[in-house]
Design an enzyme around this catalytic site. Structure first.
Site, mmCIF file in Angstrom:
data_model
loop_
_atom_site.group_PDB
_atom_site.id
_atom_site.type_symbol
_atom_site.label_atom_id
_atom_site.label_comp_id
_atom_site.label_asym_id
_atom_site.label_seq_id
_atom_site.Cartn_x
_atom_site.Cartn_y
_atom_site.Cartn_z
ATOM 1 N N GLU A 1 -9.515 12.021 2.291
ATOM 2 C CA GLU A 1 -9.286 10.901 1.368
ATOM 3 C C GLU A 1 -9.758 11.339 -0.019
ATOM 4 O O GLU A 1 -10.831 11.918 -0.155
ATOM 5 C CB GLU A 1 -10.081 9.677 1.868
ATOM 6 C CG GLU A 1 -10.331 8.574 0.863
ATOM 7 C CD GLU A 1 -9.058 7.949 0.292
ATOM 8 O OE1 GLU A 1 -8.133 7.658 1.058
ATOM 9 O OE2 GLU A 1 -9.009 7.779 -0.946
ATOM 10 N N ARG B 1 -9.654 -7.851 3.768
ATOM 11 C CA ARG B 1 -9.127 -6.525 4.099
ATOM 12 C C ARG B 1 -10.234 -5.472 4.235
ATOM 13 O O ARG B 1 -10.088 -4.516 4.996
ATOM 14 C CB ARG B 1 -8.022 -6.059 3.159
ATOM 15 C CG ARG B 1 -8.324 -5.984 1.715
ATOM 16 C CD ARG B 1 -7.161 -5.341 0.947
ATOM 17 N NE ARG B 1 -5.926 -6.094 1.014
ATOM 18 C CZ ARG B 1 -4.715 -5.529 1.166
ATOM 19 N NH1 ARG B 1 -4.574 -4.243 1.267
ATOM 20 N NH2 ARG B 1 -3.644 -6.278 1.192
ATOM 21 N N TYR C 1 -5.639 -19.243 1.801
ATOM 22 C CA TYR C 1 -6.148 -19.352 3.165
ATOM 23 C C TYR C 1 -7.644 -19.049 3.225
ATOM 24 O O TYR C 1 -8.169 -18.358 2.350
ATOM 25 C CB TYR C 1 -5.361 -18.478 4.154
ATOM 26 C CG TYR C 1 -5.159 -17.018 3.797
ATOM 27 C CD1 TYR C 1 -6.132 -16.056 4.057
ATOM 28 C CD2 TYR C 1 -3.957 -16.592 3.233
ATOM 29 C CE1 TYR C 1 -5.908 -14.709 3.779
ATOM 30 C CE2 TYR C 1 -3.733 -15.247 2.945
ATOM 31 C CZ TYR C 1 -4.714 -14.316 3.214
ATOM 32 O OH TYR C 1 -4.492 -12.995 2.935
ATOM 33 N N ASP D 1 2.542 2.997 3.897
ATOM 34 C CA ASP D 1 3.240 2.791 2.622
ATOM 35 C C ASP D 1 3.869 4.079 2.091
ATOM 36 O O ASP D 1 4.809 4.024 1.299
ATOM 37 C CB ASP D 1 2.270 2.240 1.566
ATOM 38 C CG ASP D 1 2.153 0.718 1.639
ATOM 39 O OD1 ASP D 1 2.673 0.131 2.614
ATOM 40 O OD2 ASP D 1 1.539 0.129 0.735
HETATM 41 C C1 LIG Z 1 -0.689 -8.511 -2.994
HETATM 42 C C2 LIG Z 1 -0.519 -7.836 -1.652
HETATM 43 C C3 LIG Z 1 -0.719 -8.547 -0.497
HETATM 44 C C4 LIG Z 1 -0.530 -7.944 0.744
HETATM 45 N N1 LIG Z 1 -0.717 -8.690 1.878
HETATM 46 C C5 LIG Z 1 -0.504 -8.114 3.086
HETATM 47 C C6 LIG Z 1 -0.697 -8.883 4.283
HETATM 48 O O1 LIG Z 1 -1.071 -10.057 4.222
HETATM 49 N N2 LIG Z 1 -0.468 -8.279 5.485
HETATM 50 C C7 LIG Z 1 -0.055 -6.967 5.577
HETATM 51 O O2 LIG Z 1 0.147 -6.458 6.699
HETATM 52 N N3 LIG Z 1 0.121 -6.209 4.451
HETATM 53 C C8 LIG Z 1 -0.097 -6.750 3.230
HETATM 54 N N4 LIG Z 1 0.055 -6.003 2.095
HETATM 55 C C9 LIG Z 1 0.482 -4.584 2.227
HETATM 56 C C10 LIG Z 1 -0.681 -3.679 2.623
HETATM 57 O O3 LIG Z 1 -1.775 -3.879 1.759
HETATM 58 C C11 LIG Z 1 -0.252 -2.224 2.584
HETATM 59 O O4 LIG Z 1 1.019 -2.074 3.189
HETATM 60 C C12 LIG Z 1 -1.228 -1.319 3.318
HETATM 61 O O5 LIG Z 1 -2.527 -1.510 2.821
HETATM 62 C C13 LIG Z 1 -0.799 0.144 3.185
HETATM 63 O O6 LIG Z 1 -1.768 0.973 3.764
HETATM 64 P P1 LIG Z 1 -1.626 2.563 3.633
HETATM 65 O O7 LIG Z 1 -2.819 3.106 4.323
HETATM 66 O O8 LIG Z 1 -0.288 3.001 4.072
HETATM 67 O O9 LIG Z 1 -1.686 2.862 2.067
HETATM 68 P P2 LIG Z 1 -2.925 2.688 1.058
HETATM 69 O O10 LIG Z 1 -3.748 1.510 1.402
HETATM 70 O O11 LIG Z 1 -2.346 2.766 -0.312
HETATM 71 O O12 LIG Z 1 -3.833 3.969 1.341
HETATM 72 C C14 LIG Z 1 -3.491 5.243 0.855
HETATM 73 C C15 LIG Z 1 -4.769 6.066 0.783
HETATM 74 O O13 LIG Z 1 -4.434 7.401 0.475
HETATM 75 C C16 LIG Z 1 -5.318 7.886 -0.522
HETATM 76 N N5 LIG Z 1 -4.583 8.932 -1.261
HETATM 77 C C17 LIG Z 1 -3.534 8.750 -2.085
HETATM 78 N N6 LIG Z 1 -3.103 9.933 -2.545
HETATM 79 C C18 LIG Z 1 -3.899 10.875 -1.993
HETATM 80 C C19 LIG Z 1 -3.932 12.287 -2.089
HETATM 81 N N7 LIG Z 1 -3.044 12.950 -2.847
HETATM 82 N N8 LIG Z 1 -4.880 12.973 -1.401
HETATM 83 C C20 LIG Z 1 -5.778 12.303 -0.625
HETATM 84 N N9 LIG Z 1 -5.796 10.954 -0.492
HETATM 85 C C21 LIG Z 1 -4.858 10.249 -1.171
HETATM 86 C C22 LIG Z 1 -5.637 6.660 -1.369
HETATM 87 O O14 LIG Z 1 -6.831 6.822 -2.100
HETATM 88 C C23 LIG Z 1 -5.726 5.578 -0.302
HETATM 89 O O15 LIG Z 1 -7.017 5.467 0.232
HETATM 90 C C24 LIG Z 1 -0.137 -6.574 0.822
HETATM 91 C C25 LIG Z 1 0.039 -5.846 -0.339
HETATM 92 C C26 LIG Z 1 -0.144 -6.462 -1.570
HETATM 93 C C27 LIG Z 1 0.059 -5.630 -2.823
#
Ligand SMILES: Cc1cc2nc3c(=O)[nH]c(=O)nc-3n(C[C@H](O)[C@H](O)[C@H](O)COP(=O)(O)OP(=O)(O)OC[C@H]3O[C@@H](n4cnc5c(N)ncnc54)[C@H](O)[C@@H]3O)c2cc1C
Length: 420
Positions: A46, A120, A227, A304
């Site tokens: 990370e 979260r 909520y 994501d």
């Molecule tokens: C306003 C809002 C409300 C939401 N509400 C919901 C909800 O109610 N329910 C739900 O299921 N989802 C919800 N979501 C979506 C959800 O937050 C995301 O889909 C989810 O957190 C994605 O997780 P992830 O681990 O894929 O990506 P991220 O959480 O973006 O994690 C990516 C990680 O990779 C790290 N990283 C990035 N680039 C590098 C690199 N080059 N080298 C090393 N590390 C790196 C970052 O620092 C980060 O820690 C919401 C989103 C938003 C914006």
């Protein structure tokens, strides 16, 4: 060991064994935990100095809470989360209630797991603790800058010029994924909408708070979600609106002034709720067009990084957990996993074939769902409200089984409803 880029020699090469996960969000930690549970040696890197989540509440639908139950983590989330009684939709201009969905009783039975709202950071911590306990190796301050396939294995270079190799690399580096550029030249798509969020101790909440529901107020080019969190000791508010500055093509968009103006036509209860939002940070909302392949040799994207979506279905994190659960299933079905490194080719291919169509559908429906929330003309609003009311008095499963039901169970449900 070959070098990553011809002509450049890394300062150090580290063999991470079976799996390297890049990114310590909910998606990365979920995938790391799932593969470690399958017996793989997993290292997660990370870029941030500490693991954590920024933001406020998160809705976890039954398709995700079933997975937490499988991992023995559901009770931990229930200890700190809230299981709302209802999901309520209201017209933000008239205040009228247009849909009330019971999330307990039949709903819970139908999907075999609860609907939970949680902070979260709580979910992230629970996953992180489970992954550490399971034996995932965690490393902070590691920024990955690129991927290469070396001797048939996955390999990434880091900002400090190290090279990390593993049988498979899982790219969970979020919306602005560095690793996605290995597969696609696409860019995040701005929606023109921006979110302000706030999670306050209940004693500091200024507006009326419905402590047993998720309430969604639908307004013209805006909505507001409320909520309770942490057993009702906190209250979550999210305001999302379309930015006029974005529509004018300006680079800076989604200011505080725009926030106040966006809700001017809404009932006093909605306008009062804006006081519960943090003002120092906002989240311009992006997704991407679905792509067909998340696999390049031994690199796989999840979360994501693979399928970022607008948050209207509250599914981004839920889908990331579905990714993790499928990795676990595929590993379990693979003979001699994880020793049989050659099996990764079929695991990654099968994963892609199963997950890409589903998440593409969720991405597309999320966009359409948001559009239906934000209509502002009289007739479309009338029709939207009529449809929501009709949905409330019909079999709600026709709208949500495809998303929340267990995929095996879904095949058996007679689904003749709206095609999304
Ligand atoms: C306003 C809002 C409300 C939401 N509400 C919901 C909800 O109610 N329910 C739900 O299921 N989802 C919800 N979501 C979506 C959800 O937050 C995301 O889909 C989810 O957190 C994605 O997780 P992830 O681990 O894929 O990506 P991220 O959480 O973006 O994690 C990516 C990680 O990779 C790290 N990283 C990035 N680039 C590098 C690199 N080059 N080298 C090393 N590390 C790196 C970052 O620092 C980060 O820690 C919401 C989103 C938003 C914006």
């Amino acid at each position: 060991m070959e070098t990553h880029t011809p002509g450049s020699t890394p300062s150090i090469t580290v063999d991470c064994g079976h799996v390297l996960v890049v990114g310590g969000g909910i998606g990365g930690i979920g995938a790391a935990l799932a593969l470690r549970r399958s017996g793989a040696d997993v290292t997660l890197v990370e870029r941030a100095h500490e693991f954590g989540e920024v933001g406020a509440g998160l809705q976890m639908a039954p398709n995700a809470t079933r997975i937490l139950e499988r991992w023995g983590l559901l009770d931990k989330l229930l200890e700190v989360g809230v299981t709302p009684q209802f999901m309520v939709f209201r017209d933000a201009v008239t205040g009228e209630e247009i849909l009330r969905q019971d999330l307990q009783g039949e709903f819970r039975e139908r999907f075999g797991a609860p609907y939970i709202v949680a902070h979260r950071t709580d979910l992230h911590r629970i996953l992180l603790e489970a992954a550490v306990e399971a034996g995932v190796t965690m490393k902070n301050d590691v920024t990955v800058t690129g991927y290469a396939t070396v001797d048939g294995r996955g390999s990434v270079r880091t900002a400090d010029d190290s090279v990390l190799v593993a049988d498979a690399v899982i790219g969970a580096d979020g919306l602005r994924s560095t690793l996605r550029s290995e597969l696609s030249a696409d860019e995040p798509v701005p929606s023109g909408y921006v979110a302000y969020r706030g999670a306050l101790p209940i004693s500091e909440v200024t507006s009326a708070a419905d402590m047993e529901s998720v309430v969604v107020w639908l307004g013209p080019h805006c909505h507001l979600v409320q909520y309770p969190l942490r057993k009702g000791n906190m209250f979550n508010t999210v305001a999302v609106f379309q930015s006029p500055a974005f529509l004018r093509g300006e680079e800076e968009w989604g200011s505080e002034d725009e926030l106040e103006e966006a809700y001017s036509a809404c009932v006093p209860q909605v306008r009062a709720a804006l006081a519960n939002l943090g003002r120092t940070r906002s989240w311009p909302m992006f997704d991407r067009e679905p792509i067909e392949s998340w696999v390049k040799d031994r690199l796989l994207l999840v979360g994501d990084a693979a399928h970022p979506m607008l948050q209207y279905l509250a599914q981004g994190a839920c889908q990331a957990l579905e990714d993790a659960a499928l990795l676990e299933d595929l590993a379990a079905a693979t003979e001699a996993f994880p020793a049989n490194a050659a099996a990764w080719d079929s695991i990654l291919g099968d994963f892609n074939a199963d997950r890409a169509p589903r998440t593409a559908r969720v991405q597309r429906v999320a966009r359409t769902w948001g559009e239906s929330w934000h209509v502002d003309q009289r007739i479309p609003k009338l029709l939207r409200n009529m449809l929501f009311k009709a949905a409330g008095s019909s079999d709600i499963g026709q709208y949500i089984d495809w998303l929340y039901a267990d995929s095996e169970a879904t095949k058996e449900l007679s689904f003749q409803g709206v095609q999304h």
